[in-house]
Design an enzyme around this catalytic site. Sequence first.
Site, PDB file in Angstrom:
ATOM      1  N   LYS A 166       0.831  -1.203   0.000  1.00  0.00           N
ATOM      2  CA  LYS A 166       0.000   0.000   0.000  1.00  0.00           C
ATOM      3  C   LYS A 166       0.864   1.252   0.000  1.00  0.00           C
ATOM      4  O   LYS A 166       1.874   1.328   0.709  1.00  0.00           O
ATOM      5  CB  LYS A 166      -0.915  -0.023   1.228  1.00  0.00           C
ATOM      6  CG  LYS A 166      -1.886   1.155   1.324  1.00  0.00           C
ATOM      7  CD  LYS A 166      -2.775   1.018   2.551  1.00  0.00           C
ATOM      8  CE  LYS A 166      -3.730   2.203   2.687  1.00  0.00           C
ATOM      9  NZ  LYS A 166      -4.612   2.075   3.864  1.00  0.00           N
TER      10      LYS A 166
ATOM     11  N   SER B 153      -9.366   2.494   3.142  1.00  0.00           N
ATOM     12  CA  SER B 153      -8.415   3.168   2.276  1.00  0.00           C
ATOM     13  C   SER B 153      -7.482   2.246   1.515  1.00  0.00           C
ATOM     14  O   SER B 153      -6.786   2.665   0.607  1.00  0.00           O
ATOM     15  CB  SER B 153      -7.568   4.135   3.120  1.00  0.00           C
ATOM     16  OG  SER B 153      -6.833   3.439   4.114  1.00  0.00           O
TER      17      SER B 153
ATOM     18  N   SER C  76     -10.171   0.304   7.245  1.00  0.00           N
ATOM     19  CA  SER C  76      -9.496   0.419   5.951  1.00  0.00           C
ATOM     20  C   SER C  76      -8.945  -0.873   5.386  1.00  0.00           C
ATOM     21  O   SER C  76      -8.547  -0.910   4.225  1.00  0.00           O
ATOM     22  CB  SER C  76      -8.352   1.444   6.046  1.00  0.00           C
ATOM     23  OG  SER C  76      -8.853   2.743   6.195  1.00  0.00           O
TER      24      SER C  76
END
Length: 447
Positions: A82, A151, A175
């Site tokens: 990520k 996210s 997330s």
Amino acid sequence: MNHTLFAARTASEAKRLLDSGQLTSEALVSSCLARISDRDAAVGAWTTVNAQQALEAARASDKLRASGASLPPLSGIPVGVKDVIDTKDFPTEYGSEVFAGRQPDTDAVLVTQLKAAGAIVLGKTVTTELAFFGPGKTRNPHDPGRTPGGSSSGSAAAVADGQVPLALGTQTAGSTIRPASYCGVIGFKPTFGYTSRTGVLAQSAPLDTIGGYARSIEDIALLFDAMSAFDAGDTDMQPGEKPSLVAALAEPGPRVPRFAFIKTPAWPQAEPATRAAFEDFAGSFGARAEIVETILPPEFEGILRLPQIVQFYDIARNYGPIADANPDRMSGKLKEIIAEGRTFSSADYAAARADQDSLYEILKPAIADYDAILTPAATGPALVGLSGTGSPMFNALWTYLGMPCISLPLLEVDGLPVGVQLVGARGNDAHLLRVADWMMTAHARTA
């Protein structure tokens, strides 16, 4: 063997094929890169991929394997990282134009550990703006007109779409778990402090947790065993005390597991079809499991606001100066949250922080006789449209309490995935994975 299918293998399956000589890392990485090339325009899970670097690393892994040398556990297995996690080989831009071109000098601790375990970093996956609600370019692989969640949107979508077997996410509210639910993949958030956060974007220090995505429980165990470091002050564990999750999975699971089916204050906000599907699911195991509908203690009334106080206060403190200096390069939604966070006093924050441990101690007796809490991972299927990423209301409570959670892709509503969330006691990550593995197997037999 059809090499085009390698990308869809789980990491554990790929590892066994690599170890037996039926697969090379170069073929595995090439298959992933081909899948990314075919699907990137539709899904948009990646910010940066370096094919040449990944293939060179794969060839080096194959050469080491051919030499007969002892190999680390993830040798030759590709992963996605990520884009809030520092990587010295790739830009880390936090999903924000404010940080466009940012190039770290060093890897985050967990990336260093993954590399030491033999993993090959394919590239960086899309995050929402500063790991909050502002969506990135990623689309849901099941329906490009729907959100993948956030996210950790790119990581969830990439694993769900067969582009990479493993990927890292983070969770401060929901997330990791919510994108797993929306994209139909396994997502795991361990006990708070289980992995190091050094080199990871700080949103809220009392909440931020590293998460991960995979297509099997065994893969989750492999991934998190490779990240054995933790940061001082985040956990009571001492170096060397972290148990092997892979070894724990080899132990017998519960014969007749007991689940506390908890309808949190978020339950009324779930879509009616999701509530119905979840209640049917809870009743589908018959005598194979004991599922008891349980209520939260009365002290938990109003609990959904406490995680927001901690998170928003810290967002205002950590992101406020960035917004003040770059008002035209930050989303209106994030600026609204910064403004809200600034309305909380330090006393509000301290009280909400204190309740993290006190409420957990109140909850412990209520769940002591259960193997896990059973609850939805999201309010329903992925939302239509790409302007939002959905609500974390089914996740934020457990993040706030520091408890390990896993989303299992075991439900469908209107033909789209909805995750089944299991929540364990703090530090009980190994047992939670055993219970999750039991549920995946039991559900497969039912299906």
